[in-house]
Write a protein that holds these residues in place. Structure first.
Motif, mmCIF file in Angstrom:
data_model
loop_
_atom_site.group_PDB
_atom_site.id
_atom_site.type_symbol
_atom_site.label_atom_id
_atom_site.label_comp_id
_atom_site.label_asym_id
_atom_site.label_seq_id
_atom_site.Cartn_x
_atom_site.Cartn_y
_atom_site.Cartn_z
ATOM 1 N N LYS A 256 0.807 -1.220 0.000
ATOM 2 C CA LYS A 256 0.000 0.000 0.000
ATOM 3 C C LYS A 256 0.842 1.273 0.000
ATOM 4 O O LYS A 256 0.421 2.286 -0.541
ATOM 5 C CB LYS A 256 -0.834 -0.001 1.286
ATOM 6 C CG LYS A 256 -2.329 0.004 1.066
ATOM 7 C CD LYS A 256 -3.009 -0.156 2.412
ATOM 8 C CE LYS A 256 -4.371 0.455 2.466
ATOM 9 N NZ LYS A 256 -4.988 0.221 3.783
ATOM 10 N N TYR A 257 1.963 1.223 0.671
ATOM 11 C CA TYR A 257 2.747 2.449 0.836
ATOM 12 C C TYR A 257 4.045 2.429 0.043
ATOM 13 O O TYR A 257 5.045 2.999 0.441
ATOM 14 C CB TYR A 257 2.969 2.725 2.327
ATOM 15 C CG TYR A 257 1.645 2.764 3.057
ATOM 16 C CD1 TYR A 257 0.668 3.693 2.687
ATOM 17 C CD2 TYR A 257 1.329 1.840 4.041
ATOM 18 C CE1 TYR A 257 -0.585 3.712 3.293
ATOM 19 C CE2 TYR A 257 0.086 1.844 4.657
ATOM 20 C CZ TYR A 257 -0.863 2.785 4.276
ATOM 21 O OH TYR A 257 -2.093 2.790 4.866
ATOM 22 N N SER A 258 4.021 1.719 -1.059
ATOM 23 C CA SER A 258 5.140 1.766 -2.008
ATOM 24 C C SER A 258 4.563 1.836 -3.408
ATOM 25 O O SER A 258 4.961 1.100 -4.296
ATOM 26 C CB SER A 258 6.045 0.546 -1.856
ATOM 27 O OG SER A 258 6.676 0.527 -0.605
ATOM 28 N N LYS A 259 3.613 2.740 -3.582
ATOM 29 C CA LYS A 259 2.974 2.911 -4.897
ATOM 30 C C LYS A 259 4.000 3.346 -5.939
ATOM 31 O O LYS A 259 3.784 3.155 -7.136
ATOM 32 C CB LYS A 259 1.855 3.948 -4.800
ATOM 33 C CG LYS A 259 0.596 3.422 -4.110
ATOM 34 C CD LYS A 259 -0.646 4.066 -4.719
ATOM 35 C CE LYS A 259 -1.911 3.270 -4.441
ATOM 36 N NZ LYS A 259 -2.261 3.211 -3.021
ATOM 37 N N LEU A 260 5.097 3.919 -5.465
ATOM 38 C CA LEU A 260 6.154 4.362 -6.372
ATOM 39 C C LEU A 260 6.545 3.252 -7.339
ATOM 40 O O LEU A 260 6.805 3.496 -8.519
ATOM 41 C CB LEU A 260 7.378 4.797 -5.550
ATOM 42 C CG LEU A 260 8.641 5.207 -6.290
ATOM 43 C CD1 LEU A 260 8.401 6.434 -7.168
ATOM 44 C CD2 LEU A 260 9.776 5.482 -5.299
ATOM 45 N N ASP B 247 8.134 7.140 -2.229
ATOM 46 C CA ASP B 247 8.352 8.562 -2.435
ATOM 47 C C ASP B 247 7.425 9.368 -1.519
ATOM 48 O O ASP B 247 6.748 8.797 -0.659
ATOM 49 C CB ASP B 247 8.166 8.942 -3.913
ATOM 50 C CG ASP B 247 6.768 8.633 -4.418
ATOM 51 O OD1 ASP B 247 5.891 8.289 -3.586
ATOM 52 O OD2 ASP B 247 6.542 8.729 -5.638
ATOM 53 N N ARG C 19 4.620 10.790 -1.967
ATOM 54 C CA ARG C 19 3.202 10.441 -2.024
ATOM 55 C C ARG C 19 2.918 9.229 -1.132
ATOM 56 O O ARG C 19 1.929 9.184 -0.404
ATOM 57 C CB ARG C 19 2.792 10.137 -3.475
ATOM 58 C CG ARG C 19 1.293 9.969 -3.647
ATOM 59 C CD ARG C 19 0.938 9.704 -5.102
ATOM 60 N NE ARG C 19 1.769 8.630 -5.654
ATOM 61 C CZ ARG C 19 1.328 7.700 -6.502
ATOM 62 N NH1 ARG C 19 0.063 7.710 -6.905
ATOM 63 N NH2 ARG C 19 2.135 6.772 -6.966
ATOM 64 N N ASP C 20 3.808 8.254 -1.169
ATOM 65 C CA ASP C 20 3.643 7.078 -0.303
ATOM 66 C C ASP C 20 3.657 7.482 1.172
ATOM 67 O O ASP C 20 2.873 6.977 1.978
ATOM 68 C CB ASP C 20 4.761 6.062 -0.581
ATOM 69 C CG ASP C 20 4.597 5.374 -1.938
ATOM 70 O OD1 ASP C 20 3.452 4.998 -2.266
ATOM 71 O OD2 ASP C 20 5.593 5.226 -2.653
ATOM 72 N N ASN D 292 0.376 9.170 1.978
ATOM 73 C CA ASN D 292 -0.702 8.170 2.088
ATOM 74 C C ASN D 292 -0.633 7.451 3.428
ATOM 75 O O ASN D 292 -1.651 7.234 4.084
ATOM 76 C CB ASN D 292 -0.584 7.131 0.963
ATOM 77 C CG ASN D 292 -0.925 7.720 -0.398
ATOM 78 O OD1 ASN D 292 -1.500 8.808 -0.481
ATOM 79 N ND2 ASN D 292 -0.555 7.024 -1.461
ATOM 80 N N CYS D 293 0.573 7.080 3.807
ATOM 81 C CA CYS D 293 0.752 6.328 5.049
ATOM 82 C C CYS D 293 0.352 7.187 6.250
ATOM 83 O O CYS D 293 -0.371 6.726 7.145
ATOM 84 C CB CYS D 293 2.206 5.867 5.153
ATOM 85 S SG CYS D 293 2.531 4.848 6.592
ATOM 86 N N ASP E 179 -3.480 7.615 6.386
ATOM 87 C CA ASP E 179 -4.151 6.380 6.816
ATOM 88 C C ASP E 179 -3.920 6.111 8.299
ATOM 89 O O ASP E 179 -4.821 5.676 9.017
ATOM 90 C CB ASP E 179 -3.645 5.186 5.998
ATOM 91 C CG ASP E 179 -4.202 5.202 4.582
ATOM 92 O OD1 ASP E 179 -5.039 6.077 4.280
ATOM 93 O OD2 ASP E 179 -3.794 4.345 3.772
#
Lengths: 634, 634
Positions: free
Chosen positions: A63-67, B420, B422-423, B426-427, B430
């Motif tokens: 989830k937290y490595s969309k990169l 990055d 954005r991740d 997001n984290c 959440d």
């Protein structure tokens, strides 16, 4: 990815861990036994398993490595193994190595890599820390080139970082790995020069790794320890939360010096201030007199100007002169004060008339120390919230260089109100068992690694503790057992330390009781009051206190606890006997003054639990950044 | 008990919390809204709820308080309320106050008590910390007498501890409490003298409670804070564990002084040693010479005896004489050495030739400090384990007396590799939402208490954060928005601080952006490089860095994070620009040298999260044992 996603919910531990390489058939036997482990489970145990099972299954995309839209290697391997198995009936002669089991991006660091096929392709073993198991990936020269790499060598060095996209396929029968990733793209790579990389591929010693604390979590053992440490920390929280305990953060900085045993680190801002002060010049008597005279002269100049102004009160120039001279005087006076202060602190420290450092000037207004235990504050919270536990760092300034001592370590200290020693023993036994079961359920691959590489008895030990009822034996009974044994023993096998009622049990005694006599984890309780702490509850026999130790195979004492003395008068007497100042413990005594309740608790050194479960022999490998005399770096 | 046991599995929050007394109909409305709270839940949320629901339901007998076979008051009330409701149809006119709903032993401390009916019986409100709600118990004089009490007054004083056995029954219609315990036996009582009990029944100030840290967890507010703190700590672990992060204990003691900003506490054993040394006499030159002469004389005596012995080598008396004199000489020499050492340290400290304290002699062999962050070590672990988080104590030696600063506090610092900005955003989003949802699910009664007694906006704030998507806005966009607003504003409402690209946003700016412009939690990102830390990743515009702050209503900045600079050369340059010594950060640079990866993380001050969710205004109420300048006691 779609194919994979729906299947990623398969738990890692439901899939056979076939990628592990067993080096001998003996080991394989042990491990298979572990896989089919028959831990006696009760309904309550199953409830625990149900609750905690979720934490071991990471499903699908990270989830937290969309990169990179990556998937943890743990999940790729688990799902891959399940899919590989599903597609091949047990009778199948041929393995379908073409079928794409799933497509994924994986990331991590190269464990080992090599260029093969005369430069046509490369194999790398990739690890991302999510599991002890590596993923084997194959990259062709074509893929490397189309991904913009100059050479396959840029991705095969140990320590290189990689993000690889590819198709997971079966390997031919007889290959060590069940699946491998056939790469379609090198998404990212970070080089690592094997010539200077401090943690080389070849075997290294734990000792040398201690000078590379920032990199050593990339080694098999230290990363396995990190996963076990994480799992045990979570198990600790789950156990106590499930049983209605509240987590309390007892303070790290306090005023207790642990009864002056010299085991407490001091916390202070004075030496820094002292060093700053030392940089200012220390004036001689003559220099000081001159400075004061100069200031006094500046005072005269002010007076002079003021007299002039009185005569010509509207003179703006004179007004300004007075102002300017006052400013100069103020600055001069401040300089005198500073110089005086400096002379009062020839070594930079303000001192009391007796010459000792004046801690009233310190940050907290008194001598303060790092905590050596959270028990006293934990008791206060238990006497309000009923059941609490602490889990935090603890400190000892012991000049100890053994394999079992660290200057900074973590402790768990539960405290239960309206409880007696039996309750404390029940809680300690259940907690230790819970931790062992949790590891067996959630860290099987890591435990197998430790059993194979570090300590061949580790798994047997954990299983035994998870599975057996602890023996309970009073100190007095233990002495009787030991006395019989001491008589029986002859020659070299004799106990080194004498056995008699009142003696402090030596390690040889504890080990005989637990390992040879009861042959299982053992709780000893009701110790002579003389050898235990002042706060432990005096039993009715007036000779023993309600203290207990949990002994486990391999490490000996794992837990120490007691019921606390809740009777005000008895506690005051016990403190006087121990030479303690009741004034200093007034808050502790208050708990016995205002609605006192029977209560008790125990302490467990977290690193000792890790050493017990992994077989790691030096505490310095159980802490991410161990601190010991002479070492606080990294 | 049997009747109760099978029903205790009912979760507290499925039962109406009818025992809470709403003081106004307005408040009741808000609370009812909260009870029926429509938080948008996704399938993932439900999964979370399912996993975590177990932690709120303590069922039945307390496993580790067999001493009394007690049941937590939380469960007695929940089960009691459910049973009371089940038995009375909505149309029932009469309440059956005779039916025994359940039988239980409860324990706790008396909140308030009174003797009524002309001394025939007593009412006590009992609390055990398991819930903010009290259990009302009724004890008749007869029960008191048969239990061995002299008078009902022994159990009605605030602060008394009690273990009561009784039958839980309905109260008559119109009574504030739905159920009460009719006691059949006073199993245990610990008296509390109301005349001297420091936390009296009457309202007191938070400030005065700070001098009673060991007792204040018995007050409504501090015990509610303790439960919320516990729940948020557990939520933190659950969130990160469910997402595959490993919990890492970064070190507390280290060598970083936080860039010499004077904000780090020093950890040392030198001042204690210095004070011990100061107790030894400092000899004058003459005294020193005399001591050395005396030792030398003792040397001569040895020689003399040896000469004699040489002449008569079998003389046992002479042999003994030599031995004795050697012993005396050794002791004298040691005394000389000690005296010399004392003279080398006139103020007790060993110093370098430059006169500064010689930290090579300190415990760790160099100047060491308490950590101000675990980020650097966290990054190292993330660059091996992929995803980690820290959750531990952190320290600032700031001489700050505000309501938002403590010398010791807890921080959560996750770090994600292959990620990055954005991740990271997001984290963080959440995680904060997860915490809020978790509290709404598990601490409803505590949240209601805070909303009623501490901050009328607390519940609305948590619900909003749990429920809304956070706005995201670049720093540059924020400046544009603020410039428009600055032009619009006139007179008193004008911004105090000027707005321009490059300025550090003031609280008034942040609050306008989040509270007035976006009207929801807001993440600001991509700040000018000049106002952010050296390790943050330089964006392609060469002007901004990949940093972000999460702003929430009420407290402002709750989270600060960034993508880290992973390019070795760029980082070296940024460190040089910041005037930092590359040598000191060699380990940090190594992470960019050996398989570097894009990575990032954030930090969240745990106490700030507690202040945000409870509305408690001073950080000193959020920590069990707060430390601030001049205060480290308790």
């Amino acid at each position: 990815m779609t194919q994979a996603c729906s299947l990623f919910a398969v738990s890692l531990y439901q899939a056979p861990a076939t990628t592990a390489d067993a080096s001998s058939s003996d080991l394989k036997d042990v491990e298979e036994k572990i896989d089919g482990l028959a831990i006696t489970t009760t309904a309550a145990d199953e409830e625990v398993e149900k609750k905690t099972a979720n934490f071991s299954s990471q499903s699908g995309l990270d989830k937290y490595s969309k990169l990179f839209n990556k998937t943890p290697i743990k999940d790729v391997l688990a799902t891959g193994a399940a899919l590989a198995k599903a597609g091949t009936g047990s009778g199948a002669e041929e393995t379908d190595t073409d079928e794409v089991l799933l497509t994924a991006v994986v990331t991590g660091w190269v464990k080992t890599g090599r260029v093969a096929g005369g430069g046509a392709f490369a194999f790398v073993e990739l690890n991302d820390g999510s599991t002890p198991l590596n993923l084997q990936a194959m990259v062709t020269e074509e893929t490397a080139t189309s991904s913009g790499l100059g050479s396959l060598k840029e991705i095969t060095g140990t320590g290189c970082s990689l993000a690889l996209e590819g198709d997971l396929k079966r390997t031919p029968k007889g290959t060590k790995q069940v699946v491998e990733l056939k790469c379609t793209r090198v998404v990212y790579n970070g080089e690592c020069d094997g010539g200077v990389y401090p943690i080389a591929k070849k075997k290294t010693t734990f000792e040398s790794l201690r000078s590379q604390l920032h990199l050593r979590a990339r080694t098999n053992t230290i990363s396995a320890v990190a996963r076990v440490r994480n799992a045990l920390a979570l198990a600790t929280h789950l156990f106590f939360q499930e049983n209605g305990f509240f987590y309390v953060h007892t303070p790290i900085i306090g005023t207790s010096d642990a009864e002056g045993a010299g085991e407490a680190f001091q916390v202070t801002t004075l030496p820094i201030q002292a060093d700053a002060m030392m940089k200012r010049k220390l004036l001689s008597d003559e220099e000081m007199a001159a400075l004061e005279a100069a200031a006094s002269a500046k005072g005269s100049l002010v007076k002079e100007a003021k007299t002039q102004l009185k005569e010509d009160p509207k003179n703006e120039e004179l007004k300004q002169l007075v102002k300017d001279r006052v400013d100069v005087l103020v600055a001069a006076k401040a300089e005198v004060e500073q110089a005086k202060h400096r002379r009062e602190c020839p070594d930079g420290f303000q001192r009391t008339p007796e010459g000792v450092i004046d801690y009233k000037k310190d940050f907290f207004g008194l001598k303060s120390f790092l905590c050596v235990s959270g028990q006293l504050q934990g008791e206060a919270y238990a006497c309000a919230m009923s059941k609490i536990y602490t889990f935090g760092p603890t400190f000892r300034a012991e000049n100890s260089h053994t394999t079992r001592h660290a200057a900074e370590f973590w402790m768990i200290e539960p405290e239960i109100a309206f409880a007696d020693l039996r309750d404390v023993m029940n809680c300690a036994e259940d907690y230790v068992k819970y931790c062992c079961k949790y590891l067996l359920q959630h860290c099987k691959d890591d435990l197998k690694f430790f059993n194979r590489m570090i300590d061949k008895k580790a798994l047997a030990r954990i299983t035994q503790v998870a599975d057996s009822k602890f023996a309970r034996c009073s100190y007095t009974e233990a002495i009787e057992i030991l006395e019989v044994e001491a008589k029986r023993r002859k020659g070299k096998k004799k106990f080194v330390h004498p056995v008699f009622w009142g003696c402090d049990l030596a390690s040889e005694h504890e080990r005989f009781i637990a390992e040879e006599h009861f042959k299982c984890p053992t709780i000893l309780y009701n110790y002579p009051k003389e050898i235990k702490a002042f706060y432990m509850k005096l039993n009715d026999d007036n000779k023993t206190v309600a203290a207990m130790d949990v002994l486990v195979p391999g490490v000996g004492e794992l837990v120490g606890g007691s019921q606390r003395e809740e009777n005000y008068e008895v506690l005051v007497q016990k403190m006087a006997d121990a030479g303690l100042d009741a004034e200093e413990y007034s808050q502790y005594l208050d708990l016995r003054k205002y609605g006192t309740v029977p209560h008790g608790g125990f302490g467990l050194g977290f690193e000792r639990l890790i050493m017990f479960t992994t077989g790691v022999e030096n505490i310095r490998e159980t802490l991410p950044y161990p601190r010991w005399p002479g070492n606080a770096e990294g």
